[in-house]
Design a protein around this motif. Structure first.
Motif, PDB file in Angstrom:
ATOM      1  N   PRO A 175     -45.612  87.174 -92.022  1.00  0.00           N
ATOM      2  CA  PRO A 175     -44.515  87.156 -91.035  1.00  0.00           C
ATOM      3  C   PRO A 175     -44.991  86.741 -89.644  1.00  0.00           C
ATOM      4  CG  PRO A 175     -44.526  89.222 -92.280  1.00  0.00           C
ATOM      5  CD  PRO A 175     -45.767  88.489 -92.655  1.00  0.00           C
ATOM      6  N   PHE A 176     -46.137  87.256 -89.221  1.00  0.00           N
ATOM      7  CA  PHE A 176     -46.689  86.919 -87.910  1.00  0.00           C
ATOM      8  C   PHE A 176     -47.060  85.435 -87.850  1.00  0.00           C
ATOM      9  CE2 PHE A 176     -50.429  87.694 -84.809  1.00  0.00           C
ATOM     10  CZ  PHE A 176     -49.616  87.394 -83.722  1.00  0.00           C
ATOM     11  N   GLU A 177     -47.678  84.968 -88.940  1.00  0.00           N
ATOM     12  CA  GLU A 177     -48.089  83.565 -89.038  1.00  0.00           C
ATOM     13  C   GLU A 177     -46.873  82.633 -88.899  1.00  0.00           C
ATOM     14  OE1 GLU A 177     -50.441  82.904 -92.518  1.00  0.00           O
ATOM     15  OE2 GLU A 177     -50.432  80.741 -92.324  1.00  0.00           O
ATOM     16  N   LYS A 178     -45.806  82.953 -89.643  1.00  0.00           N
ATOM     17  CA  LYS A 178     -44.595  82.111 -89.611  1.00  0.00           C
ATOM     18  C   LYS A 178     -43.986  82.093 -88.212  1.00  0.00           C
ATOM     19  CE  LYS A 178     -42.922  81.302 -94.165  1.00  0.00           C
ATOM     20  NZ  LYS A 178     -43.128  82.212 -95.307  1.00  0.00           N
ATOM     21  N   ASN A 179     -43.951  83.310 -87.600  1.00  0.00           N
ATOM     22  CA  ASN A 179     -43.406  83.445 -86.245  1.00  0.00           C
ATOM     23  C   ASN A 179     -44.164  82.590 -85.239  1.00  0.00           C
ATOM     24  OD1 ASN A 179     -41.243  84.966 -85.542  1.00  0.00           O
ATOM     25  ND2 ASN A 179     -42.287  86.908 -85.967  1.00  0.00           N
ATOM     26  N   LEU A 180     -45.483  82.641 -85.375  1.00  0.00           N
ATOM     27  CA  LEU A 180     -46.329  81.912 -84.430  1.00  0.00           C
ATOM     28  C   LEU A 180     -46.138  80.402 -84.587  1.00  0.00           C
ATOM     29  CD1 LEU A 180     -48.188  82.949 -82.260  1.00  0.00           C
ATOM     30  CD2 LEU A 180     -50.110  82.690 -83.800  1.00  0.00           C
ATOM     31  N   ILE A 181     -46.095  79.945 -85.845  1.00  0.00           N
ATOM     32  CA  ILE A 181     -45.883  78.510 -86.099  1.00  0.00           C
ATOM     33  C   ILE A 181     -44.531  78.089 -85.520  1.00  0.00           C
ATOM     34  CG2 ILE A 181     -45.481  76.776 -87.904  1.00  0.00           C
ATOM     35  CD1 ILE A 181     -47.631  78.342 -89.574  1.00  0.00           C
ATOM     36  N   ALA A 182     -43.512  78.924 -85.737  1.00  0.00           N
ATOM     37  CA  ALA A 182     -42.177  78.591 -85.212  1.00  0.00           C
ATOM     38  C   ALA A 182     -42.205  78.535 -83.692  1.00  0.00           C
ATOM     39  CB  ALA A 182     -41.160  79.630 -85.689  1.00  0.00           C
ATOM     40  N   SER A 183     -42.887  79.495 -83.071  1.00  0.00           N
ATOM     41  CA  SER A 183     -42.886  79.524 -81.606  1.00  0.00           C
ATOM     42  C   SER A 183     -43.661  78.333 -81.022  1.00  0.00           C
ATOM     43  CB  SER A 183     -43.388  80.875 -81.094  1.00  0.00           C
ATOM     44  OG  SER A 183     -44.605  80.771 -80.435  1.00  0.00           O
ATOM     45  N   PHE A 184     -44.730  77.901 -81.694  1.00  0.00           N
ATOM     46  CA  PHE A 184     -45.459  76.722 -81.207  1.00  0.00           C
ATOM     47  C   PHE A 184     -44.665  75.443 -81.433  1.00  0.00           C
ATOM     48  CE2 PHE A 184     -48.986  79.450 -80.419  1.00  0.00           C
ATOM     49  CZ  PHE A 184     -49.762  78.786 -79.501  1.00  0.00           C
ATOM     50  N   THR A 185     -43.877  75.399 -82.504  1.00  0.00           N
ATOM     51  CA  THR A 185     -43.065  74.215 -82.791  1.00  0.00           C
ATOM     52  C   THR A 185     -42.024  74.003 -81.689  1.00  0.00           C
ATOM     53  OG1 THR A 185     -43.323  74.833 -85.090  1.00  0.00           O
ATOM     54  CG2 THR A 185     -41.748  73.080 -84.651  1.00  0.00           C
ATOM     55  N   GLU A 186     -41.561  75.119 -81.102  1.00  0.00           N
ATOM     56  CA  GLU A 186     -40.543  75.017 -80.042  1.00  0.00           C
ATOM     57  C   GLU A 186     -41.117  74.554 -78.705  1.00  0.00           C
ATOM     58  OE1 GLU A 186     -38.760  78.884 -79.805  1.00  0.00           O
ATOM     59  OE2 GLU A 186     -37.928  78.678 -81.819  1.00  0.00           O
TER      60      GLU A 186
END
Ligand SMILES: Cc1cc2nc3c(=O)[nH]c(=O)nc-3n(C[C@H](O)[C@H](O)[C@H](O)COP(=O)(O)O)c2cc1C
Length: 212
Positions: free
Chosen positions: A112-123
Motif C-alpha cells: 500500500p505504501f509503495e503504491k501510494n508513493l508511486i502515485a504521488s510521484f506520478t502527480e
C-alpha cells in the motif's frame, strides 16, 4: 566546560587554501562515503550519488569550471554531490525490494505504501521532483561538513561552479546524474588567510526563537 562538539564546529571553516601535498587516507575517505550513505532522506529513497575525483589532472581541469577557485585543484579529493536525473517507477520499486530484502518484510505489507508513493510521484512535475532531490542532497552536505569537522578534515562547500560543464567533463549525463554542489576535502594550508578570521554569525540570541 566548553563543548567538544562546538569546539570542532568553531575549528571548521570554508577552506580557501588547501595544502596540495596532504591527502586523505583511505580510512578517512571511507568515513565520508559512509556519511553520505547514512544521511537521512525523505522516504529513505536516496535519489543521490557522490562522485569522488582524486585524479590530479582532472582536478586541475575543474578549476576553470569553478570560476578559478583553487580549492578544487589543491584539495586531496573533490566530492561532487549529484542528484539522479529522474526518478521513475522502477527506482521506487527497487527501494521497496531493498526494504523487503533487508528487513525480511513481506512485499504485501509494503505494497500500500509503495503504491501510494508511486502515485504521488506520478502527480509531481519534473521540476518539483528535482527541487525535492536537491533538498535531500543539501542534507548530505550538512552531514558531510559536520563529520569533516569532527574528523579534522578541511572542506569548502562550493556552489560557484558551472554544473553543465562539470557534467560534461566527468561524464555525468551518461550516468544519469546532475551535479549540484562541489565539496573539496583535504587539509588546510597553514598560510590560508582565512584560518584565523573570526566567524561572522548573527548569533544565537538573534537566530533562536524559544516559545515556552
Ligand atoms: C551552499 C554553500 C555554497 C558555498 N559556495 C562557496 C563558494 O563557491 N566558494 C567559497 O569560497 N565559499 C563558498 N561557501 C562558503 C561560505 O561562504 C561560508 O561557509 C560562510 O561564509 C561561512 O563561513 P565558514 O563556513 O567559514 O564558517 C559556500 C557555503 C555554502 C553552505
Amino acid at each position: 566546560m566548553p563543548s567538544k562538539t562546538i569546539e570542532k564546529l568553531q575549528w571548521r571553516y570554508a577552506t580557501k587554501k588547501f595544502d596540495s601535498s596532504k591527502n586523505l587516507s583511505a580510512a578517512k575517505l571511507n568515513i565520508l562515503k559512509e556519511t553520505f550513505n547514512l544521511t537521512a532522506t525523505s522516504y529513505g529513497l536516496q535519489p543521490l550519488k557522490l562522485v569522488i575525483v582524486s585524479n590530479t589532472d582532472l582536478k586541475a581541469q575543474l578549476m576553470p569550471l569553478t570560476y578559478n577557485q583553487p580549492q578544487v585543484r589543491d584539495a586531496s579529493h573533490v566530492l561532487v554531490l549529484c542528484i539522479e536525473k529522474n526518478i521513475d517507477e522502477d527506482f521506487i520499486v527497487d527501494h521497496f525490494k531493498r526494504v523487503a530484502n533487508t528487513r525480511n518484510t513481506p512485499r504485501n505489507i509494503l505494497e500500500p505504501f509503495e503504491k501510494n508513493l508511486i502515485a504521488s510521484f506520478t502527480e509531481k512535475d519534473t521540476l518539483e521532483i528535482r527541487d525535492w532531490m536537491i533538498n535531500q542532497l543539501y542534507l548530505t552536505l550538512g552531514s558531510l561538513l559536520t563529520v569533516c569537522a569532527v574528523e579534522n578534515i578541511d572542506a569548502c562547500p562550493i556552489e560557484g561552479f558551472e554544473p553543465k560543464k562539470y557534467d560534461e567533463l566527468l561524464g555525468l549525463d551518461a550516468k544519469n546524474l546532475a551535479s549540484i554542489i562541489v565539496l573539496p576535502v583535504g587539509y588546510r594550508d597553514e598560510s590560508d588567510f582565512f584560518i584565523n578570521l573570526k566567524k561572522v554569525r548573527r548569533g544565537v540570541d538573534e537566530l533562536i526563537v524559544e516559545i515556552n
